[in-house]
Design a protein around this motif. Structure first.
Motif, PDB file in Angstrom:
ATOM      1  N   PHE A 106       0.833  -1.199   0.000  1.00 48.39           N
ATOM      2  CA  PHE A 106       0.000   0.000   0.000  1.00 48.39           C
ATOM      3  C   PHE A 106       0.867   1.247   0.000  1.00 48.39           C
ATOM      4  CE2 PHE A 106      -2.370   3.472   1.797  1.00 48.39           C
ATOM      5  CZ  PHE A 106      -3.627   3.348   1.210  1.00 48.39           C
ATOM      6  N   GLU A 107       1.905   1.227   0.826  1.00 45.10           N
ATOM      7  CA  GLU A 107       2.763   2.407   0.939  1.00 45.10           C
ATOM      8  C   GLU A 107       3.468   2.687  -0.386  1.00 45.10           C
ATOM      9  OE1 GLU A 107       4.920   2.260   4.607  1.00 45.10           O
ATOM     10  OE2 GLU A 107       5.631   4.318   4.385  1.00 45.10           O
ATOM     11  N   ALA A 108       3.887   1.617  -1.086  1.00 38.78           N
ATOM     12  CA  ALA A 108       4.559   1.781  -2.378  1.00 38.78           C
ATOM     13  C   ALA A 108       3.614   2.421  -3.393  1.00 38.78           C
ATOM     14  CB  ALA A 108       5.049   0.425  -2.873  1.00 38.78           C
ATOM     15  N   GLN A 109       2.321   2.047  -3.332  1.00 36.36           N
ATOM     16  CA  GLN A 109       1.371   2.549  -4.324  1.00 36.36           C
ATOM     17  C   GLN A 109       0.856   3.950  -3.982  1.00 36.36           C
ATOM     18  OE1 GLN A 109      -2.440   0.374  -4.758  1.00 36.36           O
ATOM     19  NE2 GLN A 109      -1.832   0.063  -6.883  1.00 36.36           N
ATOM     20  N   ASN A 110       0.750   4.245  -2.688  1.00 37.14           N
ATOM     21  CA  ASN A 110       0.100   5.494  -2.280  1.00 37.14           C
ATOM     22  C   ASN A 110       1.014   6.508  -1.621  1.00 37.14           C
ATOM     23  OD1 ASN A 110      -3.044   4.915  -2.565  1.00 37.14           O
ATOM     24  ND2 ASN A 110      -2.020   3.061  -1.884  1.00 37.14           N
ATOM     25  N   GLY A 111       2.226   6.072  -1.269  1.00 32.32           N
ATOM     26  CA  GLY A 111       3.157   6.995  -0.628  1.00 32.32           C
ATOM     27  C   GLY A 111       2.757   7.391   0.777  1.00 32.32           C
ATOM     28  N   THR A 112       1.885   6.635   1.382  1.00 26.53           N
ATOM     29  CA  THR A 112       1.510   6.903   2.768  1.00 26.53           C
ATOM     30  C   THR A 112       1.130   5.581   3.421  1.00 26.53           C
ATOM     31  OG1 THR A 112      -0.069   8.025   4.199  1.00 26.53           O
ATOM     32  CG2 THR A 112      -0.862   7.418   2.037  1.00 26.53           C
ATOM     33  N   LYS A 113       1.138   5.566   4.767  1.00 31.10           N
ATOM     34  CA  LYS A 113       0.797   4.318   5.464  1.00 31.10           C
ATOM     35  C   LYS A 113      -0.703   4.041   5.361  1.00 31.10           C
ATOM     36  CE  LYS A 113       4.374   3.717   9.009  1.00 31.10           C
ATOM     37  NZ  LYS A 113       4.924   2.470   8.498  1.00 31.10           N
TER      38      LYS A 113
ATOM     39  N   LEU B 324       3.457  -2.444  13.615  1.00 27.32           N
ATOM     40  CA  LEU B 324       3.749  -2.401  12.176  1.00 27.32           C
ATOM     41  C   LEU B 324       3.201  -1.132  11.535  1.00 27.32           C
ATOM     42  CD1 LEU B 324       3.017  -5.991  10.837  1.00 27.32           C
ATOM     43  CD2 LEU B 324       5.193  -4.777  10.822  1.00 27.32           C
ATOM     44  N   LEU B 325       1.994  -0.732  11.945  1.00 27.85           N
ATOM     45  CA  LEU B 325       1.363   0.427  11.314  1.00 27.85           C
ATOM     46  C   LEU B 325       1.814   1.738  11.959  1.00 27.85           C
ATOM     47  CD1 LEU B 325      -2.297  -0.893  10.861  1.00 27.85           C
ATOM     48  CD2 LEU B 325      -0.461  -0.817   9.184  1.00 27.85           C
ATOM     49  N   GLY B 326       2.477   1.649  13.100  1.00 32.95           N
ATOM     50  CA  GLY B 326       2.945   2.856  13.769  1.00 32.95           C
ATOM     51  C   GLY B 326       1.804   3.730  14.282  1.00 32.95           C
ATOM     52  N   SER B 327       0.648   3.110  14.636  1.00 34.25           N
ATOM     53  CA  SER B 327      -0.466   3.898  15.164  1.00 34.25           C
ATOM     54  C   SER B 327      -1.263   3.032  16.131  1.00 34.25           C
ATOM     55  CB  SER B 327      -1.379   4.363  14.020  1.00 34.25           C
ATOM     56  OG  SER B 327      -1.749   3.263  13.219  1.00 34.25           O
ATOM     57  N   ALA B 328      -2.064   3.698  16.975  1.00 35.57           N
ATOM     58  CA  ALA B 328      -2.883   2.961  17.936  1.00 35.57           C
ATOM     59  C   ALA B 328      -4.224   2.641  17.291  1.00 35.57           C
ATOM     60  CB  ALA B 328      -3.090   3.795  19.197  1.00 35.57           C
ATOM     61  N   ASN B 329      -4.541   1.370  17.154  1.00 32.70           N
ATOM     62  CA  ASN B 329      -5.798   0.973  16.522  1.00 32.70           C
ATOM     63  C   ASN B 329      -6.494  -0.081  17.353  1.00 32.70           C
ATOM     64  OD1 ASN B 329      -5.430   2.271  13.762  1.00 32.70           O
ATOM     65  ND2 ASN B 329      -3.577   1.039  13.923  1.00 32.70           N
ATOM     66  N   ALA B 330      -7.822  -0.105  17.250  1.00 30.00           N
ATOM     67  CA  ALA B 330      -8.568  -1.213  17.837  1.00 30.00           C
ATOM     68  C   ALA B 330      -8.347  -2.445  16.968  1.00 30.00           C
ATOM     69  CB  ALA B 330     -10.049  -0.868  17.909  1.00 30.00           C
ATOM     70  N   ASN B 331      -8.633  -3.617  17.514  1.00 27.40           N
ATOM     71  CA  ASN B 331      -8.527  -4.849  16.720  1.00 27.40           C
ATOM     72  C   ASN B 331      -9.493  -4.765  15.531  1.00 27.40           C
ATOM     73  OD1 ASN B 331      -7.843  -7.453  15.989  1.00 27.40           O
ATOM     74  ND2 ASN B 331      -9.385  -8.389  17.321  1.00 27.40           N
ATOM     75  N   PHE B 332      -9.071  -5.217  14.348  1.00 29.23           N
ATOM     76  CA  PHE B 332      -9.946  -5.130  13.175  1.00 29.23           C
ATOM     77  C   PHE B 332      -9.978  -6.430  12.370  1.00 29.23           C
ATOM     78  CE2 PHE B 332     -11.629  -0.957  11.350  1.00 29.23           C
ATOM     79  CZ  PHE B 332     -12.780  -1.546  10.860  1.00 29.23           C
ATOM     80  N   GLU B 333      -9.042  -7.347  12.660  1.00 31.65           N
ATOM     81  CA  GLU B 333      -9.023  -8.604  11.900  1.00 31.65           C
ATOM     82  C   GLU B 333     -10.299  -9.396  12.210  1.00 31.65           C
ATOM     83  OE1 GLU B 333      -6.915  -9.388   9.639  1.00 31.65           O
ATOM     84  OE2 GLU B 333      -7.344 -11.516   9.292  1.00 31.65           O
ATOM     85  N   GLY B 334     -10.955  -9.866  11.147  1.00 32.02           N
ATOM     86  CA  GLY B 334     -12.166 -10.660  11.347  1.00 32.02           C
ATOM     87  C   GLY B 334     -13.369  -9.836  11.766  1.00 32.02           C
TER      88      GLY B 334
END
Lengths: 188, 574
Positions: A106-113, B324-334
């Motif tokens: 996603f980051e490669a395609q959009n340049g953002t996380k 991995l995402l570098g942010s605080a998130n609630a669980n979203f898988e499933g």
């Protein structure tokens, strides 16, 4: 009460409710549904100008082109004949590896996380929605690919954002299929 | 977080608001008092009784009542098992779904007969429209009505009244409670997009065709196969009857089964309606609504605490993903975007506390504590509990609590003017002990014999998957950590045994207990009588529930969800 009579009563009651609850109720209700709510009863189908079915307003579709907003990753590739999920536990390394790979792509395609909805699979594999934030991080890519002003696309996204029920229940969301059909409708 | 907690709180307020009305209504129905649709129901029920050869005025003793439950349930099993085996050559099968294997058909029929709806098949690919109607929708009404009848008979016995007539209770449960409510809400769900058709798959031409590679072969997908069926009529009774068996494999997470936040709210309220209101029904029938509210309040606080735990755990999400995402998130898988963490956590606790088993998110992908709460609910099976059986189990815990406190203060234990003696304590102990025995022993077997447990997840979570499967079967819940590869003869047959034991052993013991209490000579209430309708006694009962439940299952939990929780916090993956 004799054993014979007991069994007879049990069998007759079972058959009666089999007919009443198993046959009569759903069949009569189907008849009612087809007359009163034919659109919903048959799956809320979406048709194009030529009256061909192109999807359902409730079911997500897979989009891959940079010109479209993308939905969430799906463990069944949005194949609607068999719903399904990843069923991975939070401590499963397969889940973490997958999120890592999807986030990098996603980051490669959009340049953002990406936002979290864009790297996690939904329960149904057919989630029609993304979060408003998940749409926002794709606006730059879509407007560039379509030669549209980002402001114009942003306006469209907010137009297709649904709020909570009564302002309380559920989460704000954007229907990806509806948004993409609206994008295709814009003259360039 | 506040938006999430607000919607959970608002749902609980609505849930409580329904209780006095629906509870009082059910008390009128089962005490044979007049209700507002008598003009329709009295002649209709009279016709049913004549057709069935039922003498509605005839009272059954406990063993007669139990026999009627067992024999009628066998009679309901037969046509369902046959249809599942031969659905491939029966009508209303536009998608050409073949018959089930014998072990799968057996498990499925028993699962729906016992009000469990554990599914080892996938709804859209495993059952024809015909089977969805005459097997599943049929048993969703009758199994819920069976449970409701037993619960009401138990209440009558505890209060010293004749137990009633099973067929009258069964019929009234369907005609006056389940069918009218389910019918009305089926219309609402339909209007929101839950399908109701008999046609086959509709092919949609995709807006953007895409390439997909399976087994090294690349093909272009140009269509989407949209599958509908007679599902709105199933959806409402699925929730109201605490059944939980989805028309689709992925249950109420499927956009066709649960299209938006309104349907989600209604489904949650429907699945909570009967077990919450029955506690109030008990209070009305006892002529002591305060007793009803004390029991209700105690269970409500436990429920709110567990829901809060699950919600907060989901809100803080998965540390490994957030890093991995570098942010605080609630669980979203499933989970689905339209529900989010709050509605997913609420649905998960509501469905496991009520023995419904419908899901709007994948419990296998819940955070360890939220998944643990779901598992804990099924191990206790009184935090609301099953259709009818919930209130009965709550009263059994009340009896155990009266006995324990009686021992402590040195008084003869009594409940509602009846002495609790050896027979009552023995039966209450059996009812309590069946549950852990049929969960823990099969779990030990399945993880102990190599090659049986086909898990999608390793280690701690793998154990949780097996434990969850048997807890769900034993509690007649039906939800699952669905990553378990469970359509094999081992799982179908072992789960069938657990389903039957978890349903019929307690039902017979409950009726025996009720029958015994009913025959006792009442002892007059004196100032020395231990009152059970006080907050203090409610607290003692809640403590009994939590301590007995927690002690029994703690070792298994320590190896499953609790170990996974700490591993997850430390960012470990397996």
């Amino acid at each position: 009460m004799s054993t014979f009579k007991e069994i007879g009563t049990a069998a007759r009651m079972a058959i009666f409710f089999w007919i009443a609850c198993g046959l009569a109720y759903p069949l009569i209700f189907t008849g009612f549904a087809q007359v009163a709510f034919p659109d919903q009863a048959n799956g809320s189908l979406v048709r194009n100008a030529q009256n061909q079915v192109i999807g359902s307003s409730l079911i997500g579709q897979k989009f891959t082109s940079v010109r479209y907003f993308h939905g969430r990753p799906s463990s069944i590739d949005y194949k609607a004949e068999a719903s399904g999920a990843s069923l991975l536990a939070p401590t499963n390394k397969v889940l973490i590896e997958r999120v890592k790979a999807d986030a990098a792509a996603f980051e490669a395609q959009n340049g953002t996380k990406p936002t979290i909805d864009l790297v996690t699979t939904p329960a149904s594999g057919l989630d029609p929605h993304i979060t408003p934030a998940g749409a926002a991080v794709q606006i730059a890519r879509v407007s560039r690919a379509r030669n549209l002003a980002p402001e114009q696309v942003r306006k469209l996204v907010s137009q297709y954002t649904e709020g909570r029920f009564l302002g309380i229940f559920g989460e704000p969301r954007v229907n990806v299929l509806a948004l993409n059909l609206a994008l295709d409708g814009i003259r360039q | 977080m506040s938006e999430g907690l607000l919607q959970i709180g608002a749902t609980l307020v609505l849930m409580v608001a329904i209780v006095p009305f629906f509870g009082a209504y059910m008390a009128r129905v089962f005490q044979g008092q007049s209700t507002w649709l008598d003009a329709v129901f009295v002649p209709l029920e009279g016709l049913v009784f004549r057709l069935g050869g039922v003498e509605p005025e005839r009272q059954m003793d406990w063993w007669e009542y139990a026999r009627a439950v067992l024999v009628s349930n066998i009679a309901m099993f037969v046509p369902v098992f046959a249809v599942l085996l031969f659905q491939g050559s029966l009508p209303l099968n536009p998608n050409n779904i073949p018959g089930m294997s014998w072990d799968l058909a057996l498990h499925t029929a028993i699962s729906f007969l016992t009000n469990t709806n554990q599914q080892h098949y996938s709804g859209e690919t495993g059952a024809s429209h015909f089977a969805q109607m005459v097997c599943f929708q049929y048993l969703m009404f009758t199994s819920a009505a069976t449970g409701l009848s037993v619960g009401i008979a138990f209440i009558r016995g505890v209060l010293g009244r004749p137990l009633g007539n099973f067929y009258v209770d069964l019929t009234r449960s369907i005609s006056r409670v389940l069918m009218p409510v389910a019918g009305v809400f089926a219309v609402v769900l339909l209007s929101q997009g839950v399908p109701q058709s008999l046609s086959g798959i509709a092919e949609a031409g995709l807006v953007e065709p895409y390439q997909t590679t399976t087994d090294g072969k690349t093909e272009t997908v140009t269509t989407q196969k949209l599958l509908t069926g007679p599902f709105a009529s199933m959806e409402s009774i699925k929730e109201l009857g605490e059944n939980g068996g989805g028309s689709y494999g992925i249950n109420s997470a499927h956009p066709y089964e649960n299209p938006n936040p309104l349907t989600n709210l209604l489904e949650i309220l429907l699945l909570l309606a009967v077990p919450t209101s029955l506690i109030y029904t008990f209070g009305v029938m006892a002529g002591n609504t305060k007793q009803g509210w004390v029991l209700f309040g105690m269970i409500f606080l436990l429920f709110a605490g567990l829901t809060g735990t699950a919600a907060v755990s989901e809100y803080f999400g998965n540390p490994a993903v957030n890093a991995l995402l570098g942010s605080a998130n609630a669980n979203f898988e499933g989970q689905e975007v339209r529900f989010g963490w709050a509605q997913s956590a609420l649905y998960a606790t509501a469905t496991t506390s009520t023995m419904t088993g419908a899901v709007n998110a994948m419990h296998d992908s819940l955070t360890p504590l939220a998944g643990g709460v779901a598992l804990f609910n099924m191990c206790l099976q009184v935090i609301w509990g099953g259709q009818g059986t919930g209130i009965a189990y709550i009263l059994v815990f009340l009896i155990i609590a009266v006995f324990l406190t009686g021992l402590m203060v040195g008084r003869t234990p009594e409940i509602f003017g009846r002495k609790i003696e050896q027979r009552e304590v023995a039966l209450a102990s059996i009812i309590f002990l069946v549950h852990p025995i049929i969960i823990l022993i099969p779990t030990a077997l399945a993880v102990g014999i190599p090659g049986i447990a086909a898990n999608s997840n390793p280690l701690y979570h793998g154990l949780s998957q097996v434990l969850y499967e048997y807890a769900s079967a034993a509690a007649n819940n039906g939800s699952g950590f669905e990553g378990l590869g469970d359509n094999t003869p081992w799982w179908n047959l072992s789960a069938s045994v657990v389903l039957l034991a978890g349903r019929y052993l307690p039902i017979v013991a409950l009726l025996a207990l009720a029958g015994g209490l009913q025959r006792k000579v009442p002892v007059p209430e004196t100032p020395g009588t231990l009152r059970t309708d006080t907050v203090l006694f409610g607290t003692v009962t809640a403590g009994t529930i939590v301590i007995l439940g927690a002690l029994t299952f703690f070792p298994a939990f320590a190896l499953g969800p609790i170990a996974e929780y700490f591993a997850n916090l430390a960012g470990k993956t397996f």
